[in-house]
Scaffold this active site. Structure first.
Site, PDB file in Angstrom:
ATOM      1  N   THR A 192      -4.343   3.627  -7.841  1.00 22.51           N
ATOM      2  CA  THR A 192      -5.714   3.667  -7.303  1.00 22.51           C
ATOM      3  C   THR A 192      -6.346   5.010  -7.660  1.00 22.51           C
ATOM      4  OG1 THR A 192      -5.204   2.113  -5.557  1.00 22.51           O
ATOM      5  CG2 THR A 192      -7.119   3.527  -5.206  1.00 22.51           C
ATOM      6  N   TYR A 217      -0.965   6.094  -4.763  1.00 25.76           N
ATOM      7  CA  TYR A 217      -1.892   7.230  -4.815  1.00 25.76           C
ATOM      8  C   TYR A 217      -1.102   8.369  -5.444  1.00 25.76           C
ATOM      9  CZ  TYR A 217      -5.195   5.044  -1.520  1.00 25.76           C
ATOM     10  OH  TYR A 217      -6.105   4.228  -0.910  1.00 25.76           O
ATOM     11  N   LYS A 252      -6.882   0.814 -10.572  1.00 25.03           N
ATOM     12  CA  LYS A 252      -7.774   0.268  -9.534  1.00 25.03           C
ATOM     13  C   LYS A 252      -8.886   1.265  -9.206  1.00 25.03           C
ATOM     14  CE  LYS A 252      -7.623  -1.646  -4.800  1.00 25.03           C
ATOM     15  NZ  LYS A 252      -8.083  -0.631  -3.848  1.00 25.03           N
ATOM     16  N   SER A 285       0.827  -1.207   0.000  1.00 22.75           N
ATOM     17  CA  SER A 285       0.000   0.000   0.000  1.00 22.75           C
ATOM     18  C   SER A 285       0.855   1.248   0.000  1.00 22.75           C
ATOM     19  CB  SER A 285      -0.894   0.009   1.242  1.00 22.75           C
ATOM     20  OG  SER A 285      -1.427   1.294   1.446  1.00 22.75           O
ATOM     21  N   HIS A 331     -13.358   0.109  -3.585  1.00 23.53           N
ATOM     22  CA  HIS A 331     -12.567   0.357  -2.381  1.00 23.53           C
ATOM     23  C   HIS A 331     -13.262  -0.232  -1.157  1.00 23.53           C
ATOM     24  CE1 HIS A 331      -8.984   3.038  -1.560  1.00 23.53           C
ATOM     25  NE2 HIS A 331      -9.313   2.734  -0.329  1.00 23.53           N
TER      26      HIS A 331
HETATM   27  C1  FNR Z   1      -8.191  -0.174   1.949  1.00 24.38           C
HETATM   28  N1  FNR Z   1      -8.053  -0.131   0.573  1.00 24.38           N
HETATM   29  C2  FNR Z   1      -6.977   0.508   0.022  1.00 24.38           C
HETATM   30  N2  FNR Z   1      -6.815   0.550  -1.328  1.00 24.38           N
HETATM   31  C3  FNR Z   1      -5.746   1.128  -1.883  1.00 24.38           C
HETATM   32  O1  FNR Z   1      -5.637   1.158  -3.109  1.00 24.38           O
HETATM   33  N3  FNR Z   1      -4.766   1.671  -1.086  1.00 24.38           N
HETATM   34  C4  FNR Z   1      -4.846   1.667   0.261  1.00 24.38           C
HETATM   35  O2  FNR Z   1      -3.945   2.155   0.943  1.00 24.38           O
HETATM   36  C5  FNR Z   1      -5.994   1.094   0.851  1.00 24.38           C
HETATM   37  N4  FNR Z   1      -6.150   1.101   2.204  1.00 24.38           N
HETATM   38  C6  FNR Z   1      -7.233   0.464   2.770  1.00 24.38           C
HETATM   39  C7  FNR Z   1      -7.362   0.447   4.154  1.00 24.38           C
HETATM   40  C8  FNR Z   1      -8.407  -0.236   4.742  1.00 24.38           C
HETATM   41  C9  FNR Z   1      -8.513  -0.254   6.235  1.00 24.38           C
HETATM   42  C10 FNR Z   1      -9.345  -0.935   3.925  1.00 24.38           C
HETATM   43  C11 FNR Z   1     -10.456  -1.744   4.528  1.00 24.38           C
HETATM   44  C12 FNR Z   1      -9.238  -0.884   2.553  1.00 24.38           C
HETATM   45  C13 FNR Z   1      -9.024  -0.813  -0.308  1.00 24.38           C
HETATM   46  C14 FNR Z   1      -8.591  -2.255  -0.572  1.00 24.38           C
HETATM   47  O3  FNR Z   1      -7.472  -2.304  -1.428  1.00 24.38           O
HETATM   48  C15 FNR Z   1      -9.736  -3.046  -1.260  1.00 24.38           C
HETATM   49  O4  FNR Z   1     -10.169  -2.357  -2.409  1.00 24.38           O
HETATM   50  C16 FNR Z   1     -10.925  -3.261  -0.321  1.00 24.38           C
HETATM   51  O5  FNR Z   1     -10.472  -3.629   0.964  1.00 24.38           O
HETATM   52  C17 FNR Z   1     -11.857  -4.324  -0.875  1.00 24.38           C
HETATM   53  O6  FNR Z   1     -13.022  -4.412  -0.115  1.00 24.38           O
HETATM   54  P1  FNR Z   1     -13.259  -5.554   0.999  1.00 24.38           P
HETATM   55  O7  FNR Z   1     -13.225  -6.865   0.280  1.00 24.38           O
HETATM   56  O8  FNR Z   1     -12.200  -5.398   2.020  1.00 24.38           O
HETATM   57  O9  FNR Z   1     -14.610  -5.222   1.548  1.00 24.38           O
END
Ligand code: FNR
Length: 375
Positions: free
Chosen positions: A168, A142, A250, A118, A274
């Site tokens: 993303t 990002y 993404k 991440s 997300h």
């Molecule tokens: C994320 N997600 C996310 N996506 C991304 O591109 N960069 C990031 O830093 C983060 N950080 C993040 C933190 C937390 C606490 C969560 C729950 C999610 C989104 C992640 O990559 C993914 O798209 C989602 O978690 C998918 O949904 P579900 O299956 O967790 O419900």
């Protein structure tokens, strides 16, 4: 079989198999504010829609099709993976466990499942990569307000042996998160989840004093630079000057965006909202998947996340046309419950359920899953 044998001896499994029990375990381990951040999704209408969209898809088992040997492996950007599964980029993993991304990196490497580092990681990509040996990893970006900083992150990812860059697109602004607002909880302001920046030469050069001496100033600079809402398709192309790695977009949800990504030659997309954390009231992600697959028409790889909770969900996403799936919150629940072992157990359980479901619906290869398996 191990779990059943342990049950005979009166032993509980290392982590619960039931996903709601696993989430409850994570909640107990993390405390309310940190768990609120992990769960946070506005009023959760989109997170519910993600589950509803997956639940609405139904598998139709076929019989007597010789599924004695089943193939789970898949190819992505020149790498053969043991299963069509990656760990989604999830920031601020220190909220779940003190070993954070390092524990996740070790678990992912032990299973050969790519971890997507991440942009908001708690541990910088270099030590995570070092802990992974040759195991596959990707980096998620990002796009900051400084192109020089974005470029530096991408170049570091290439140097750290990442196989692909995920940009993303759905978080150029942070969504409306009433749970976190009520808790007054934004970890970045405390310097959490900014390890990629603190260790970045371009970022450090922008600071009057090193982050080690003034973390508050570093956190404030980060929040000023964080993700740029003026990013557009044209500016995105600059990344091709910074790296030759495949670039995956993404956060695609509309088939027209999926078509444009393929038209412009981007290497892959992740159909994702997300995990429902950004736009409350958005459409369930799985409901958009088939239309996005059609729009891409084989010109780019299509990945999916948002709502995957087990192997049967993976089967549904693949049947809808995804090439692979990113696992999100469930592995963080495993991390919170039992660190590296917890993440590894969650991966194992998802893959075991994927394998069983595949066999039980009469399919012997993830690559041949398609509409005929859906009701
Ligand atoms: C994320 N997600 C996310 N996506 C991304 O591109 N960069 C990031 O830093 C983060 N950080 C993040 C933190 C937390 C606490 C969560 C729950 C999610 C989104 C992640 O990559 C993914 O798209 C989602 O978690 C998918 O949904 P579900 O299956 O967790 O419900």
């Amino acid at each position: 079989a191990q779990a059943y044998a342990a049950g005979l001896m009166g032993q509980a499994p290392a982590i619960p198999f039931r996903i709601d029990a696993l989430e409850a375990r994570a909640e107990a381990a993390m405390g309310p504010a940190a768990f609120g951040y992990l769960r946070s999704a506005g009023s959760e209408t989109t997170a519910s829609a993600n589950r509803a969209a997956l639940d609405a898809m139904r598998l139709v088992p076929r019989m007597l099709r010789d599924v004695g040997e089943r193939r789970l492996s898949c190819e992505l950007f020149g790498r053969i993976l043991p299963a069509p599964l990656l760990l989604a980029p999830i920031g601020v993993q220190e909220l779940a466990h003190p070993e954070a991304d390092l524990a996740t990196a070790r678990a992912a490497a032990s299973r050969g499942i790519p971890m997507v580092f991440s942009n908001q990681a708690s541990v910088a990509m270099e030590p995570c990569a070092a802990a992974m040996g040759d195991a596959p990893r990707w980096f998620q970006l990002y796009w900051t307000r400084s192109d020089a900083l974005a470029e530096s992150l991408v170049r570091r990812a290439e140097a750290a042996g990442c196989d692909a860059i995920v940009v993303t697109l759905d978080t150029t602004l942070l969504g409306w998160r009433p749970v976190d607002l009520d808790n007054g909880f934004l970890p970045f302001l405390k310097g959490q989840g900014i390890a990629q920046y603190v260790s970045d030469p371009v970022f450090r050069a922008m600071l009057a004093r090193p982050p080690e001496e003034d973390m508050l100033a570093a956190a404030q600079l980060f929040t000023r630079l964080y993700s740029d809402p003026s990013l557009d398709w044209l500016r995105l192309r600059r990344i091709r000057e910074w790296t030759r790695l495949p670039v995956v977009l993404k956060g695609i949800q509309h088939p027209a965006d999926a078509a444009r990504a393929a038209d412009e030659g981007w290497d892959g997309i992740v159909v994702s909202n997300h995990g429902g954390r950004q736009v409350d009231g958005a459409v369930g992600a799985a409901g958009q998947l088939a239309a996005c697959v059609d729009a891409v028409a084989g010109r780019a790889r299509v990945l999916f996340d948002s709502g995957i909770r087990g192997g049967a969900d993976v089967v549904k996403a693949l049947a809808l046309g995804a090439d692979a799936v990113l696992l999100g919150r469930p592995y963080i629940w495993g991390l919170a419950a039992a660190g590296e072992q917890g993440v590894a157990a969650v991966i194992d359980n998802v893959i075991a359920e994927l394998d069983l479901t595949l066999g039980l619906i009469g399919c012997d290869d993830v690559a041949s899953l398609g509409w005929e398996s859906l009701g």
